[in-house]
Design an enzyme around this catalytic site. Structure first.
Site, PDB file in Angstrom:
ATOM      1  N   GLY A 177       1.973   6.404   0.790  1.00  0.00           N
ATOM      2  CA  GLY A 177       1.241   5.461  -0.060  1.00  0.00           C
ATOM      3  C   GLY A 177       0.494   6.228  -1.124  1.00  0.00           C
ATOM      4  O   GLY A 177      -0.057   7.305  -0.870  1.00  0.00           O
TER       5      GLY A 177
ATOM      6  N   SER B 117      -5.135   3.934  -4.599  1.00  0.00           N
ATOM      7  CA  SER B 117      -6.381   4.597  -4.974  1.00  0.00           C
ATOM      8  C   SER B 117      -6.662   5.831  -4.099  1.00  0.00           C
ATOM      9  O   SER B 117      -6.921   6.933  -4.599  1.00  0.00           O
ATOM     10  CB  SER B 117      -7.479   3.537  -4.844  1.00  0.00           C
TER      11      SER B 117
ATOM     12  N   GLY C  10      -6.373  10.053  -4.998  1.00  0.00           N
ATOM     13  CA  GLY C  10      -7.551  10.931  -4.910  1.00  0.00           C
ATOM     14  C   GLY C  10      -7.385  11.992  -3.832  1.00  0.00           C
ATOM     15  O   GLY C  10      -7.549  13.197  -4.084  1.00  0.00           O
TER      16      GLY C  10
ATOM     17  N   GLY D  32      -4.657  12.966  -2.255  1.00  0.00           N
ATOM     18  CA  GLY D  32      -3.478  13.811  -2.438  1.00  0.00           C
ATOM     19  C   GLY D  32      -3.726  14.913  -3.449  1.00  0.00           C
ATOM     20  O   GLY D  32      -3.413  16.083  -3.212  1.00  0.00           O
TER      21      GLY D  32
ATOM     22  N   GLY E 293       9.090   2.303  -7.134  1.00  0.00           N
ATOM     23  CA  GLY E 293       8.003   1.320  -7.231  1.00  0.00           C
ATOM     24  C   GLY E 293       6.911   1.840  -8.157  1.00  0.00           C
ATOM     25  O   GLY E 293       7.039   2.918  -8.747  1.00  0.00           O
TER      26      GLY E 293
ATOM     27  N   SER F 136       3.997   2.974  -7.415  1.00  0.00           N
ATOM     28  CA  SER F 136       3.388   4.214  -6.929  1.00  0.00           C
ATOM     29  C   SER F 136       4.276   5.421  -7.187  1.00  0.00           C
ATOM     30  O   SER F 136       3.792   6.524  -7.426  1.00  0.00           O
ATOM     31  CB  SER F 136       3.117   4.117  -5.427  1.00  0.00           C
TER      32      SER F 136
ATOM     33  N   ALA G   6      -2.411  -4.178   4.803  1.00  0.00           N
ATOM     34  CA  ALA G   6      -1.371  -5.159   5.150  1.00  0.00           C
ATOM     35  C   ALA G   6      -0.011  -4.472   5.258  1.00  0.00           C
ATOM     36  O   ALA G   6       0.778  -4.765   6.171  1.00  0.00           O
ATOM     37  CB  ALA G   6      -1.319  -6.272   4.104  1.00  0.00           C
TER      38      ALA G   6
ATOM     39  N   HIS H 178      -8.935   4.156   7.422  1.00  0.00           N
ATOM     40  CA  HIS H 178      -9.630   2.920   7.792  1.00  0.00           C
ATOM     41  C   HIS H 178      -9.256   2.637   9.248  1.00  0.00           C
ATOM     42  O   HIS H 178      -8.096   2.838   9.639  1.00  0.00           O
ATOM     43  CB  HIS H 178      -9.121   1.798   6.894  1.00  0.00           C
TER      44      HIS H 178
ATOM     45  N   SER I 182     -43.950  -3.428 -12.877  1.00  0.00           N
ATOM     46  CA  SER I 182     -45.317  -3.882 -13.137  1.00  0.00           C
ATOM     47  C   SER I 182     -45.973  -4.394 -11.855  1.00  0.00           C
ATOM     48  O   SER I 182     -45.283  -4.769 -10.894  1.00  0.00           O
ATOM     49  CB  SER I 182     -45.302  -5.005 -14.166  1.00  0.00           C
TER      50      SER I 182
HETATM   51  N1  LIG Z   1      -9.568   1.788  -2.014  1.00  0.00           N
HETATM   52  C1  LIG Z   1     -10.683   2.142  -1.403  1.00  0.00           C
HETATM   53  O1  LIG Z   1     -11.765   2.088  -1.992  1.00  0.00           O
HETATM   54  C2  LIG Z   1     -10.645   2.663   0.020  1.00  0.00           C
HETATM   55  C3  LIG Z   1     -11.756   3.375   0.502  1.00  0.00           C
HETATM   56  C4  LIG Z   1     -11.712   3.908   1.777  1.00  0.00           C
HETATM   57  C5  LIG Z   1     -10.590   3.694   2.569  1.00  0.00           C
HETATM   58  N2  LIG Z   1      -9.537   2.965   2.100  1.00  0.00           N
HETATM   59  C6  LIG Z   1      -8.370   2.780   2.974  1.00  0.00           C
HETATM   60  O2  LIG Z   1      -7.339   3.671   2.517  1.00  0.00           O
HETATM   61  C7  LIG Z   1      -6.048   3.075   2.774  1.00  0.00           C
HETATM   62  C8  LIG Z   1      -5.288   2.989   1.465  1.00  0.00           C
HETATM   63  O3  LIG Z   1      -5.992   2.138   0.594  1.00  0.00           O
HETATM   64  P1  LIG Z   1      -5.740   2.141  -0.992  1.00  0.00           P
HETATM   65  O4  LIG Z   1      -6.775   1.245  -1.582  1.00  0.00           O
HETATM   66  O5  LIG Z   1      -5.590   3.519  -1.494  1.00  0.00           O
HETATM   67  O6  LIG Z   1      -4.292   1.545  -1.039  1.00  0.00           O
HETATM   68  P2  LIG Z   1      -3.769   0.229  -1.701  1.00  0.00           P
HETATM   69  O7  LIG Z   1      -3.983   0.373  -3.171  1.00  0.00           O
HETATM   70  O8  LIG Z   1      -4.272  -0.955  -1.002  1.00  0.00           O
HETATM   71  O9  LIG Z   1      -2.220   0.436  -1.292  1.00  0.00           O
HETATM   72  C9  LIG Z   1      -1.323   0.863  -2.168  1.00  0.00           C
HETATM   73  C10 LIG Z   1      -0.096   1.515  -1.564  1.00  0.00           C
HETATM   74  O10 LIG Z   1       0.534   0.695  -0.581  1.00  0.00           O
HETATM   75  C11 LIG Z   1       1.934   0.602  -0.972  1.00  0.00           C
HETATM   76  N3  LIG Z   1       2.509  -0.624  -0.458  1.00  0.00           N
HETATM   77  C12 LIG Z   1       2.029  -1.896  -0.549  1.00  0.00           C
HETATM   78  N4  LIG Z   1       2.847  -2.759   0.092  1.00  0.00           N
HETATM   79  C13 LIG Z   1       3.893  -2.011   0.595  1.00  0.00           C
HETATM   80  C14 LIG Z   1       5.019  -2.308   1.373  1.00  0.00           C
HETATM   81  N5  LIG Z   1       5.273  -3.569   1.787  1.00  0.00           N
HETATM   82  N6  LIG Z   1       5.864  -1.305   1.691  1.00  0.00           N
HETATM   83  C15 LIG Z   1       5.607  -0.031   1.307  1.00  0.00           C
HETATM   84  N7  LIG Z   1       4.547   0.317   0.571  1.00  0.00           N
HETATM   85  C16 LIG Z   1       3.669  -0.666   0.228  1.00  0.00           C
HETATM   86  C17 LIG Z   1       1.925   0.662  -2.485  1.00  0.00           C
HETATM   87  O11 LIG Z   1       3.167   1.061  -2.959  1.00  0.00           O
HETATM   88  P3  LIG Z   1       3.921   0.330  -4.202  1.00  0.00           P
HETATM   89  O12 LIG Z   1       3.266   0.801  -5.456  1.00  0.00           O
HETATM   90  O13 LIG Z   1       5.302   0.773  -4.048  1.00  0.00           O
HETATM   91  O14 LIG Z   1       3.693  -1.150  -4.012  1.00  0.00           O
HETATM   92  C18 LIG Z   1       0.838   1.723  -2.710  1.00  0.00           C
HETATM   93  O15 LIG Z   1       1.380   3.012  -2.629  1.00  0.00           O
HETATM   94  C19 LIG Z   1      -6.327   1.718   3.409  1.00  0.00           C
HETATM   95  O16 LIG Z   1      -6.311   1.862   4.806  1.00  0.00           O
HETATM   96  C20 LIG Z   1      -7.734   1.391   2.931  1.00  0.00           C
HETATM   97  O17 LIG Z   1      -8.433   0.490   3.764  1.00  0.00           O
HETATM   98  C21 LIG Z   1      -9.533   2.477   0.846  1.00  0.00           C
END
Ligand SMILES: NC(=O)c1ccc[n+]([C@@H]2O[C@H](COP(=O)([O-])OP(=O)(O)OC[C@H]3O[C@@H](n4cnc5c(N)ncnc54)[C@H](OP(=O)(O)O)[C@@H]3O)[C@@H](O)[C@H]2O)c1
Length: 413
Positions: A99, A102, A106, A108, A126, A128, A163, A186, A332
């Site tokens: 994946g 976001s 960062g 990676g 895709g 990403s 999801a 998470h 104030s």
């Molecule tokens: N964002 C934050 O602020 C944050 C902070 C702390 C922790 N987290 C955790 O870090 C993890 C990643 O979060 P994120 O926000 O970076 O990711 P995200 O933006 O929610 O997920 C994006 C990634 O998921 C892929 N994806 C979505 N649907 C898919 C599917 N059906 N099959 C295969 N790939 C799919 C997308 O690929 P495509 O481009 O190919 O769709 C993309 O690479 C999560 O567990 C989140 O809770 C996030």
């Protein structure tokens, strides 16, 4: 397209190592609140109180025991994991980052800049995939379809959307074989396993590093030579090294300080916080205040300035710098008196809402809603529609004009 994308894989790796040396984060170990702030310095009484609030710190090699308002907690820090030690520790590992949203971006890039052996796995062609190529990941060398990356990796960092982690689990699980480590950012997928069906194999370490901020911040803080705060946790420790690995990986992906927690506590607090004060609560509170001002004949600019602009531009940064009492002191006497009187009224009104919210998180209701919504084929369009509704609210339309008057205004894209 960034210039990185045009470099060969080797050049990218060399550049990564060079930037590791030049951008090796220096630990700026300066506990918040160590200096008396000027407003309080003028008051002998408050200064004395302030002095008694100095954080007490005891440390053994990179582990600090800090006193958080009377509770002692261990905090792990980057200084115990210099880049050379990190590279030695992970010399036989391949970090397969699955994946590239976001967090993938960062974490990676930071791990790559730290000289670790990182590959990215995403859906071929895709969004990403394209993004990863722009950031210098090379198809066939450091960028692969998801299944291939998992096969090549020893540490599988599942950074798909929550999801997607659930949807893809049946295909991915058999590839996570004995000896590999499974990493999450998470607790969502494994804690709510009844709903997500994500049940890790019994013979792998399962760990968590959850940065407390967006992946963009993970990257910018690292580039500034600082580091984001992250939570770490262990779900399953097969090797006896799971916690150490979590700390090392936390540093590897760009954390400055690491706070130990459990998967459950991480996911409960995170889902609760973002639905509450961080996002849902703040939008609800802003809107309610704005509506009452408008209903009483105040203009949109006055209602916006008194609700959002002053909060974000003047007062909230003061809370961030030195705490709520500091912000109160900077205002104030009239403002202070009223705020002191009304704070407990808001607390009482909000407490039952927060209790209801926590229960809704803990019993899985929030998870099920999130999985249902974010698992829809139309989720991007559905989300865009809802966000447009917010953008169209008068409060945020008024905000655009108010922002255009700021001295540092740049037209919004
Ligand atoms: N964002 C934050 O602020 C944050 C902070 C702390 C922790 N987290 C955790 O870090 C993890 C990643 O979060 P994120 O926000 O970076 O990711 P995200 O933006 O929610 O997920 C994006 C990634 O998921 C892929 N994806 C979505 N649907 C898919 C599917 N059906 N099959 C295969 N790939 C799919 C997308 O690929 P495509 O481009 O190919 O769709 C993309 O690479 C999560 O567990 C989140 O809770 C996030």
């Amino acid at each position: 397209m960034s210039s990185l994308a045009t470099r060969s894989a080797q050049a990218v790796r060399q550049a990564s190592r060079r930037s590791t040396r030049s951008a090796t984060p220096r630990l700026v170990a300066q506990p918040a609140g160590t200096k008396a702030y000027s407003l309080l310095a003028r008051s002998a009484v408050l200064s004395a109180n302030s002095a008694s609030r100095q954080p007490s710190v005891t440390g053994v090699r990179g582990v600090k025991t800090l006193d958080f308002a009377g509770t002692k907690e261990d905090v792990y820090e980057r200084s115990d994991w210099p880049v050379a030690k990190l590279q030695e520790y992970f010399k036989n590992d391949t970090l397969a980052l699955i994946g590239y949203g976001s967090q993938g971006h960062g974490q990676g890039l930071n791990a790559r800049d730290n000289g670790l052996n990182v590959i990215v796995g995403v859906r071929k062609d895709g969004e990403s995939w394209k993004q990863a190529m722009e950031d210098g990941w090379v198809p066939g060398e450091t960028l692969f379809p998801i299944e291939e990356a998992i096969k090549k990796g020893t540490i599988i960092m599942n950074l798909l959307s929550d999801a997607a982690q659930s949807q893809t689990w049946p295909q991915l699980a058999p590839l996570i074989t004995k000896g590999k480590t499974l990493y999450f950012s998470h607790g969502f997928s494994v804690v709510f396993k009844e709903d997500t069906k994500v049940i890790p194999p019994k013979d792998v370490d399962v760990i968590l590093v959850a940065p407390k901020g967006s992946g963009r911040t993970v990257r910018t803080l690292f580039k500034e030579g600082r580091g984001i705060n992250s939570s770490i946790a262990v779900w399953q420790d097969v090797t006896g090294k799971a916690k150490e690995k979590a700390v090392a990986l936390g540093v590897g992906v760009g954390s400055g300080y690491l706070y130990e927690t459990t998967f459950e506590k991480e996911v409960y607090s995170d889902l609760y916080g973002e639905r509450g004060v961080l996002m849902g609560g703040i939008q609800g509170m802003f809107l309610a205040q704005y509506k009452v001002l408008r209903a009483n004949g105040h203009s949109p600019s006055e209602a916006f300035n008194e609700t959002v602009e002053e909060a974000t531009q003047s007062l909230f940064p003061l809370i961030g710098q030195k705490g709520m009492d500091y912000m109160y002191n900077a205002c104030s006497t009239t403002a202070r008196r009223g705020a002191l009187d009304w704070a407990p009224i808001f607390e009482k009104a909000n407490l039952p809402v927060f209790e209801k919210l926590y229960e809704s998180v803990k019993n899985g209701t929030e998870t099920r809603k999130s999985l249902e919504f974010n698992g829809r084929k139309t989720y991007r369009e559905d989300l865009a529609k809802e966000l447009k509704e917010i953008d169209d609210q008068e409060i945020w339309r008024a905000g655009k004009t108010v922002r255009s008057l700021r001295p540092d205004y740049k037209p919004e894209a």
